[in-house]
Scaffold this active site. Structure first.
Site, PDB file in Angstrom:
ATOM      1  N   HIS A  99       0.798  -1.222   0.003  1.00 10.25           N
ATOM      2  CA  HIS A  99      -0.231   0.124   0.040  1.00 10.25           C
ATOM      3  C   HIS A  99       0.811   1.198  -0.029  1.00 10.25           C
ATOM      4  O   HIS A  99       2.037   1.074   0.612  1.00 10.25           O
ATOM      5  CB  HIS A  99      -0.901   0.141   1.510  1.00 10.25           C
ATOM      6  CG  HIS A  99      -1.748  -0.958   1.675  1.00 10.25           C
ATOM      7  ND1 HIS A  99      -1.222  -2.194   2.418  1.00 10.25           N
ATOM      8  CD2 HIS A  99      -2.990  -1.300   1.524  1.00 10.25           C
ATOM      9  CE1 HIS A  99      -2.351  -3.050   2.405  1.00 10.25           C
ATOM     10  NE2 HIS A  99      -3.325  -2.537   2.077  1.00 10.25           N
ATOM     11  N   ASP A 102       2.312   1.824   3.441  1.00 12.56           N
ATOM     12  CA  ASP A 102       3.162   1.198   3.953  1.00 12.56           C
ATOM     13  C   ASP A 102       4.802   1.624   3.594  1.00 12.56           C
ATOM     14  O   ASP A 102       5.844   1.237   4.164  1.00 12.56           O
ATOM     15  CB  ASP A 102       3.319  -0.277   3.409  1.00 12.56           C
ATOM     16  CG  ASP A 102       1.913  -0.911   3.351  1.00 12.56           C
ATOM     17  OD1 ASP A 102       1.340  -0.478   4.332  1.00 12.56           O
ATOM     18  OD2 ASP A 102       1.504  -1.767   2.465  1.00 12.56           O
ATOM     19  N   GLU A 230     -11.037  -7.087  -3.349  1.00 10.77           N
ATOM     20  CA  GLU A 230     -10.728  -8.351  -2.402  1.00 10.77           C
ATOM     21  C   GLU A 230     -11.768  -8.316  -1.509  1.00 10.77           C
ATOM     22  O   GLU A 230     -12.208  -7.366  -0.653  1.00 10.77           O
ATOM     23  CB  GLU A 230      -9.347  -7.842  -1.655  1.00 10.77           C
ATOM     24  CG  GLU A 230      -9.044  -8.847  -0.712  1.00 10.77           C
ATOM     25  CD  GLU A 230      -7.717  -8.486   0.111  1.00 10.77           C
ATOM     26  OE1 GLU A 230      -6.689  -8.093  -0.565  1.00 10.77           O
ATOM     27  OE2 GLU A 230      -7.519  -8.869   1.203  1.00 10.77           O
ATOM     28  N   GLU A 266      -9.060 -13.842   0.014  1.00 11.43           N
ATOM     29  CA  GLU A 266      -8.274 -14.118   1.072  1.00 11.43           C
ATOM     30  C   GLU A 266      -8.858 -15.116   1.956  1.00 11.43           C
ATOM     31  O   GLU A 266     -10.120 -15.334   2.433  1.00 11.43           O
ATOM     32  CB  GLU A 266      -8.162 -12.697   1.995  1.00 11.43           C
ATOM     33  CG  GLU A 266      -7.196 -13.087   3.141  1.00 11.43           C
ATOM     34  CD  GLU A 266      -6.690 -11.740   3.760  1.00 11.43           C
ATOM     35  OE1 GLU A 266      -6.526 -10.764   3.012  1.00 11.43           O
ATOM     36  OE2 GLU A 266      -6.603 -11.599   4.997  1.00 11.43           O
ATOM     37  N   HIS A 269     -10.607 -13.920   5.292  1.00 10.02           N
ATOM     38  CA  HIS A 269     -12.082 -13.387   4.793  1.00 10.02           C
ATOM     39  C   HIS A 269     -12.988 -14.323   4.547  1.00 10.02           C
ATOM     40  O   HIS A 269     -14.233 -14.404   4.681  1.00 10.02           O
ATOM     41  CB  HIS A 269     -11.701 -12.239   3.587  1.00 10.02           C
ATOM     42  CG  HIS A 269     -10.798 -11.286   3.909  1.00 10.02           C
ATOM     43  ND1 HIS A 269     -10.454 -10.350   2.877  1.00 10.02           N
ATOM     44  CD2 HIS A 269      -9.915 -11.136   4.849  1.00 10.02           C
ATOM     45  CE1 HIS A 269      -9.511  -9.462   3.507  1.00 10.02           C
ATOM     46  NE2 HIS A 269      -9.149 -10.159   4.716  1.00 10.02           N
ATOM     47  N   ASP A 294      -5.105 -14.122  -1.477  1.00  8.49           N
ATOM     48  CA  ASP A 294      -4.295 -13.580  -0.343  1.00  8.49           C
ATOM     49  C   ASP A 294      -4.283 -14.859   0.591  1.00  8.49           C
ATOM     50  O   ASP A 294      -5.179 -15.266   1.048  1.00  8.49           O
ATOM     51  CB  ASP A 294      -4.727 -12.382   0.490  1.00  8.49           C
ATOM     52  CG  ASP A 294      -4.446 -11.122   0.056  1.00  8.49           C
ATOM     53  OD1 ASP A 294      -3.603 -11.081  -0.982  1.00  8.49           O
ATOM     54  OD2 ASP A 294      -4.670 -10.123   0.582  1.00  8.49           O
ATOM     55  N   ASP A 305      -9.952 -11.748  12.104  1.00  6.79           N
ATOM     56  CA  ASP A 305      -9.135 -11.897  11.149  1.00  6.79           C
ATOM     57  C   ASP A 305      -7.729 -11.838  11.728  1.00  6.79           C
ATOM     58  O   ASP A 305      -7.082 -10.778  11.557  1.00  6.79           O
ATOM     59  CB  ASP A 305      -9.192 -10.500  10.092  1.00  6.79           C
ATOM     60  CG  ASP A 305      -8.631 -10.750   8.657  1.00  6.79           C
ATOM     61  OD1 ASP A 305      -8.256 -12.054   8.490  1.00  6.79           O
ATOM     62  OD2 ASP A 305      -8.219  -9.976   8.133  1.00  6.79           O
ATOM     63  N   ASP A 307      -4.878 -13.260  10.448  1.00  2.00           N
ATOM     64  CA  ASP A 307      -3.822 -13.146   9.619  1.00  2.00           C
ATOM     65  C   ASP A 307      -2.766 -13.955  10.014  1.00  2.00           C
ATOM     66  O   ASP A 307      -1.566 -13.303   9.915  1.00  2.00           O
ATOM     67  CB  ASP A 307      -3.453 -11.581   9.336  1.00  2.00           C
ATOM     68  CG  ASP A 307      -4.328 -10.882   8.563  1.00  2.00           C
ATOM     69  OD1 ASP A 307      -5.198 -11.370   7.922  1.00  2.00           O
ATOM     70  OD2 ASP A 307      -4.508  -9.498   8.484  1.00  2.00           O
ATOM     71  N   ASP A 337      -0.694 -12.474   3.018  1.00  2.00           N
ATOM     72  CA  ASP A 337      -1.375 -11.498   3.683  1.00  2.00           C
ATOM     73  C   ASP A 337      -1.385 -11.921   5.156  1.00  2.00           C
ATOM     74  O   ASP A 337      -2.511 -12.227   5.715  1.00  2.00           O
ATOM     75  CB  ASP A 337      -2.523 -11.068   3.173  1.00  2.00           C
ATOM     76  CG  ASP A 337      -3.098  -9.731   3.865  1.00  2.00           C
ATOM     77  OD1 ASP A 337      -2.610  -9.264   4.657  1.00  2.00           O
ATOM     78  OD2 ASP A 337      -4.146  -9.338   3.167  1.00  2.00           O
TER      79      ASP A 337
HETATM   80  C1  XUL Z   1      -7.215  -6.639   5.143  1.00  2.00           C
HETATM   81  C2  XUL Z   1      -6.497  -7.064   4.172  1.00  2.00           C
HETATM   82  C3  XUL Z   1      -5.644  -6.097   3.348  1.00  2.00           C
HETATM   83  C4  XUL Z   1      -5.809  -6.085   1.878  1.00  2.00           C
HETATM   84  C5  XUL Z   1      -4.929  -4.963   1.289  1.00  2.00           C
HETATM   85  O1  XUL Z   1      -8.021  -7.503   5.994  1.00  2.00           O
HETATM   86  O2  XUL Z   1      -6.594  -8.220   3.598  1.00  2.00           O
HETATM   87  O3  XUL Z   1      -4.398  -6.131   3.805  1.00  2.00           O
HETATM   88  O4  XUL Z   1      -5.251  -7.430   1.340  1.00  2.00           O
HETATM   89  O5  XUL Z   1      -5.683  -3.749   1.465  1.00  2.00           O
HETATM   90 CO    CO Z   2      -5.577  -9.204   2.154  1.00  2.00          CO
END
Ligand code: XUL
Ligand code: CO
Length: 434
Positions: A99, A102, A230, A266, A269, A294, A305, A307, A337
């Site tokens: 991003h 970042d 996404e 993802e 998600h 992702d 989430d 991650d 991710d």
């Molecule tokens: C948030 C997520 C983000 C996107 C990019 O849950 O997955 O990091 O991948 O904005």
């Molecule tokens: Co993501």
């Protein structure tokens, strides 16, 4: 090379019996599977935000990581880039993703933020020269800054829409300049907290207009990558408009963009939306909008989430099975991710989290390829639907109306006999490969 990863050599494939912690046991980038090198199948990417920008905070505690590049100057942004490319080299990953927020410090004005982004984009371009690392996708952070608290494209304030548009333009320009293969839109704040203050119809209209402008701009600048949405059902918003693959497809159809935009799915998600990862991938493939993934995993109990880095080979085998059935990635890839746990402080943790995840994905993909090559699942599926190959069944689907169908049933030519779905036998078959 900076000295952040001092003493850590590039990770190499040493085979399943190696007891070297800093080695791949399953990911041999040059191994050919179904006619393609593993590196070209999996198309791994490191996510800049989790690995280099996230400071280790959670809702109850602040920063746990102390990285020498934390801070808001351009010199530190360049140091962060140097360390990031060191990690890409150590892992041998072909891609990264970022991003705007970042990679550059936020400026005092839009113009200053843009200058910072452009400077870092040039810095990236120079680092990518002579390296294999390419950009899988770029994206805009339209969720952290307080100006986006009520949404970006879907904000009640047109000035925020304008700011978001200018930001996405800048990020698309940076992605294009770096030869990015996709551009991602994730709308964490494109949703609402309460309907009491929200005009849902207006907001989703705004989102459609915004997305059309993204597509127009892509064509205007000659960006040949794929635009990806996404999906995520909630978090940070109470309800997000890009809930899941089916919802995104409905939005794309509504605005006539189903041939222009695909999805970046993802794992975590999908779970938050009450689906499995493979369900979301299979649905996107069936609708012709599968783009990229992702890769991560959610804690299945916590309901948010988390991650985490992936570590479940049987689940990944099913996900990659659907990806291979759909023909594999084109512009997409496997973006991690995923973030370290906040107690994993050491540089080695960052390296080993990715190396282990790459091994897990390689095992999943190889198992998926073996399942496809074995053909047992596809044969069982074909057999289950075999009745539809008959001329009568095809004619029914293509031509007959309810009167004609009912007449055949009444005449006694139709008498369905239930057949086993064989789920446990098929689960046993899957288990042979994982
Ligand atoms: C948030 C997520 C983000 C996107 C990019 O849950 O997955 O990091 O991948 O904005
Ligand atoms: Co993501």
């Amino acid at each position: 090379m900076t000295d952040f990863f001092k003493g850590i050599e590039p990770i190499r494939y040493e085979g399943p019996d190696s007891d070297n912690e800093f080695a791949f046991r399953h990911y041999d980038p040059d191994q050919v599977v179904m006619g393609k090198r593993l590196e070209d199948h999996l198309r791994f990417a490191v996510a800049y935000w989790h690995s280099f920008a996230w400071q280790g905070g959670d809702p109850f505690g602040g920063q746990t990581f102390q990285r020498p590049w934390f801070g808001d100057t351009m010199a530190l942004a360049r140091l962060k880039a140097d360390v990031a490319f060191d990690l890409f080299d150590i892992l041998g990953v072909p891609f990264f993703c970022f991003h705007d927020a970042d990679v550059r410090p936020e400026g005092a004005s839009f113009a200053e933020s843009l200058r910072n982004l452009e400077e870092i984009t040039d810095y990236f371009a120079a680092k990518m020269e002579g390296r294999k690392t390419r950009l899988l996708w770029g994206t805009a952070n339209l969720f952290t800054h307080r100006r986006f608290m009520a949404g970006a494209a879907t904000n009640p304030d047109p000035d925020v829409f304008a700011w978001a548009a200018a930001t996405v333009k800048a990020c698309m320009d940076a992605t294009h300049r770096l030869g990015g293969q996709n551009y991602v839109l994730w709308g964490g704040r494109e949703g609402y907290e309460t309907l009491l203050n929200t005009d849902l119809g207006r907001e989703t209209d705004q989102f459609g207009r915004f997305l059309s402008k993204v597509v127009d701009y892509k064509h205007k600048i000659g960006f040949t990558g794929t635009i990806l949405i996404e999906p995520k059902p909630q978090e940070p918003s109470k309800h997000q408009y890009d809930y899941d693959v089916a919802t995104v497809y409905g939005t794309l159809k509504r605005f006539g963009l189903e041939d222009e935009v695909k999805v970046n799915i993802e794992q975590g998600h999908a779970i938050l939306a009450g689906h499995s990862f493979e369900h979301e991938i299979a649905l996107a493939a069936a609708l012709g909008i599968f783009g990229s993934i992702d890769m991560n995993r959610n804690d299945y109990q916590s309901g948010w989430d988390t991650d985490q880095f992936p570590n479940n080979v049987p689940e990944l085998a099913l996900a990659y099975y659907e990806i291979l059935r759909a023909g594999g990635f084109t512009t997409g890839g496997t973006n991690f991710d995923a973030k370290l746990r906040r107690q994993s402080l050491d540089p080695e943790d960052l390296v080993m989290a990715h190396a282990g995840a790459m091994d897990v994905c390689a095992r999943g993909l190889k198992a998926a390829a073996a399942m496809l090559e074995d053909g047992g699942l596809e044969r069982a599926r074909a057999d289950r639907y075999a009745g539809w190959d008959s001329p009568a069944a095809r004619k029914m689907l293509a031509e007959e109306d309810f009167d004609a169908i009912a007449a055949r049933v009444l005449a006694g030519g139709v008498d369905p006999e239930p057949r086993s779905g064989r789920q446990e036998r098929l689960e046993n078959l899957w288990n042979r490969f994982v």
